[in-house]
Design an enzyme around this catalytic site. Structure first.
Site, PDB file in Angstrom:
ATOM      1  N   SER A  72       0.802  -1.231   0.000  1.00 18.21           N
ATOM      2  CA  SER A  72       0.000   0.000   0.000  1.00 18.21           C
ATOM      3  C   SER A  72       0.830   1.274   0.000  1.00 18.21           C
ATOM      4  O   SER A  72       0.253   2.370  -0.047  1.00 18.21           O
ATOM      5  CB  SER A  72      -0.941   0.010   1.211  1.00 18.21           C
ATOM      6  OG  SER A  72      -1.961  -0.943   1.052  1.00 18.21           O
ATOM      7  N   LYS A  75       0.030   3.882  -2.646  1.00 20.59           N
ATOM      8  CA  LYS A  75      -0.989   4.928  -2.546  1.00 20.59           C
ATOM      9  C   LYS A  75      -0.376   6.315  -2.356  1.00 20.59           C
ATOM     10  O   LYS A  75      -1.077   7.319  -2.541  1.00 20.59           O
ATOM     11  CB  LYS A  75      -1.944   4.611  -1.396  1.00 20.59           C
ATOM     12  CG  LYS A  75      -2.750   3.337  -1.598  1.00 20.59           C
ATOM     13  CD  LYS A  75      -3.755   3.141  -0.478  1.00 20.59           C
ATOM     14  CE  LYS A  75      -4.589   1.877  -0.687  1.00 20.59           C
ATOM     15  NZ  LYS A  75      -3.866   0.654  -0.374  1.00 20.59           N
ATOM     16  N   SER A 127      -5.758   3.469   4.328  1.00 20.02           N
ATOM     17  CA  SER A 127      -5.280   2.585   3.256  1.00 20.02           C
ATOM     18  C   SER A 127      -6.436   1.889   2.543  1.00 20.02           C
ATOM     19  O   SER A 127      -6.364   0.708   2.205  1.00 20.02           O
ATOM     20  CB  SER A 127      -4.300   1.542   3.813  1.00 20.02           C
ATOM     21  OG  SER A 127      -3.524   0.987   2.776  1.00 20.02           O
TER      22      SER A 127
END
Length: 474
Positions: A72, A75, A127
């Site tokens: 993640s 992101k 997230s």
């Protein structure tokens, strides 16, 4: 017969027994001692960097160019592109595709109206994968087109070993394939923290926002436990998949120093290790650092010419999807013509797609078109917001009218019930009165009949007595 001859005295037998006991009990210990101990601390991390922002030196590092899955941490690029777009006040209608991703999710429903700024908060703090995909589809028109812009931005930043295939960080399934290095992620993070809005979002431990049409409330929390364990922490992002392992990019401010940590595949307690790394970084001497070119907030941007050592089929599939999405998007613009040329090239003995798209505006300069598109997008967002407010007001009015209608129906039913009860009560009273009247009449008739019967019997007796007097004797 005498006692048999004993070859081993009792003392020697006792020594042999004691030796056998020690051999039996100590053998497992020596075998376990020969096993390799589990890695601890920095040895349990596949790659990491400890660095003070704005300086090219690395305080501590390991395998900074090793290709790994960022999970993640992807992101950060997704949210940075959203901030750079200047459209954070856009109202995003959540697409169906964004709601069908794997957890972690905020739980958005198709068609919900969420501001782009709130989607960025959900993606960075919680997230949320559905938020990341909604951002990508809104800004790029499709996931593939947005991923293509992510790769273009990565090359512009000098992230020469990075390939993105999705905006959330998946490394399995249809969108699998994100790969990067600790060095590239440090470049990305040092660029992202130049934006005040990114810093304001990255340090949050909780976000609360509402859906615009219905007022539905969302409350999301961070997964970054370092913010509670290390007092100087100011964010930024965590990541985890079974393939990537625990990942972390953290920032801390202390004594005028601004420190960053990039940690990939930490097979240990990443929070304790990050705290230790920060303490060592804040106490490190400048003379003990390592100079690394290409990293630093003031370092010049470099365009990478090398391609990451990934399977050619993966790169080909990703670029083909991105090219097709970009071609559809370009051809949809009015007053523009797109010419796409695909050339075959060789990479490690395998074919790879190389695309170049040339766009010529036939009517207006690019700056004018871009300005008009921004104005149009702003107007569209305002119109959408007004429409959403009107729709919400209309729904509230309909709900109130429905409630009034239900109340009136209930009141009417209760009135009818009370009226019918009164009528029934009156009818019951009439029936009772009629019964009483009938009973009284029957009693009167029975009394009259009894009296008339007595009179008749008396008359008959008198008539019989008279007849007997008149008749002669035999």
């Amino acid at each position: 017969m005498g006692r048999p001859y004993n070859r081993f005295p009792s003392t020697l037998r006792a020594l042999f027994a004691l030796l056998a006991f020690f051999v039996y009990t100590l053998t497992p210990l020596t075998a376990s001692a020969r096993r390799a101990p589990a890695p601890e601390g920095e040895d349990a991390v596949s790659a990491f960097i400890v660095k003070e922002t704005g300086r090219p030196e690395l305080l501590r590092s390991k395998e900074i160019d090793k290709l790994l899955s960022p999970a993640s941490l992807t992101k950060i690029m997704t949210c940075m592109i959203a901030i750079e777009s200047g459209r954070m006040d856009d109202v995003v209608s959540i697409p169906l595709e964004a709601t069908q991703v794997e957890p972690t999710r905020a739980g958005f429903l198709p068609g919900e109206q969420i501001r782009l700024r709130d989607l960025v908060k959900a993606a960075m703090v919680n997230s949320s994968n559905d938020a990341a995909f909604a951002i990508a589809i809104h800004l790029g028109g499709s996931v593939e087109a947005f991923v293509s812009s992510m790769n273009v931005r990565a090359r512009a930043l000098g992230m020469g070993h990075t390939v993105f295939t999705n905006p959330a960080g998946y490394d399995r399934g249809f969108y699998a394939g994100n790969r990067t290095t600790a060095r590239d992620l440090m470049m990305l993070t040092e660029r992202a923290i130049r934006y005040p809005e990114f810093n304001a979002i990255a340090k949050l431990d909780r976000v609360v926002f509402s859906e615009l049409a219905t007022g539905k409330r969302y409350s999301l929390r961070t997964h970054n436990k370092l913010m509670d364990r290390y007092p100087y922490t100011v964010g930024i992002k965590t990541g985890y998949t079974s393939m990537a392992g625990p990942c972390l990019i953290a920032r801390a401010l202390k004594d005028g120093k601004d420190m960053l940590i990039v940690m990939l595949n930490a097979r240990t307690d990443r929070w304790s290790l990050a705290s230790t790394m920060f303490d060592r970084g804040f106490g490190a001497e400048t003379g003990r650092t390592v100079q690394v070119a290409g990293i630093g907030a003031d370092a010049p941007l470099r365009i990478a010419t090398s391609t990451p050592a990934l399977p050619a089929s993966m790169v080909l599939a990703e670029r083909t999807r991105a090219l097709e999405a970009l071609r559809r998007k370009v051809e949809s613009h009015r007053g523009q013509s797109a010419v796409a040329e695909i050339h075959g090239m060789s990479m490690n003995g395998q074919s790879e797609a190389k695309s170049s798209i040339k766009i010529k505006n036939l009517e207006q300069p690019k700056s004018a078109v871009a300005a008009k598109s921004r104005v149009k997008a702003s107007r569209t967002s305002k119109v959408a917001l007004k429409a959403a407010k009107k729709e919400s007001a209309r729904k509230r009015q309909l709900a109130k009218a429905q409630q009034r209608k239900i109340k009136s129906k209930v009141a009417l039913k209760s009135a009818k019930k009370s009226g019918s009860a009164k009528v029934a009560h009156k009818s019951r009273n009439k029936e009772r009165q009629a019964i009483r009247t009938a009973r009284k009449g029957a009693a009167k008739r029975s009394t009259a009949d009894a009296k008339s019967g007595k009179k008749r019997s008396r008359k008959e007796e008198l008539s019989l007595s008279k007849k007997s007097e008149r008749s002669p004797n035999g």
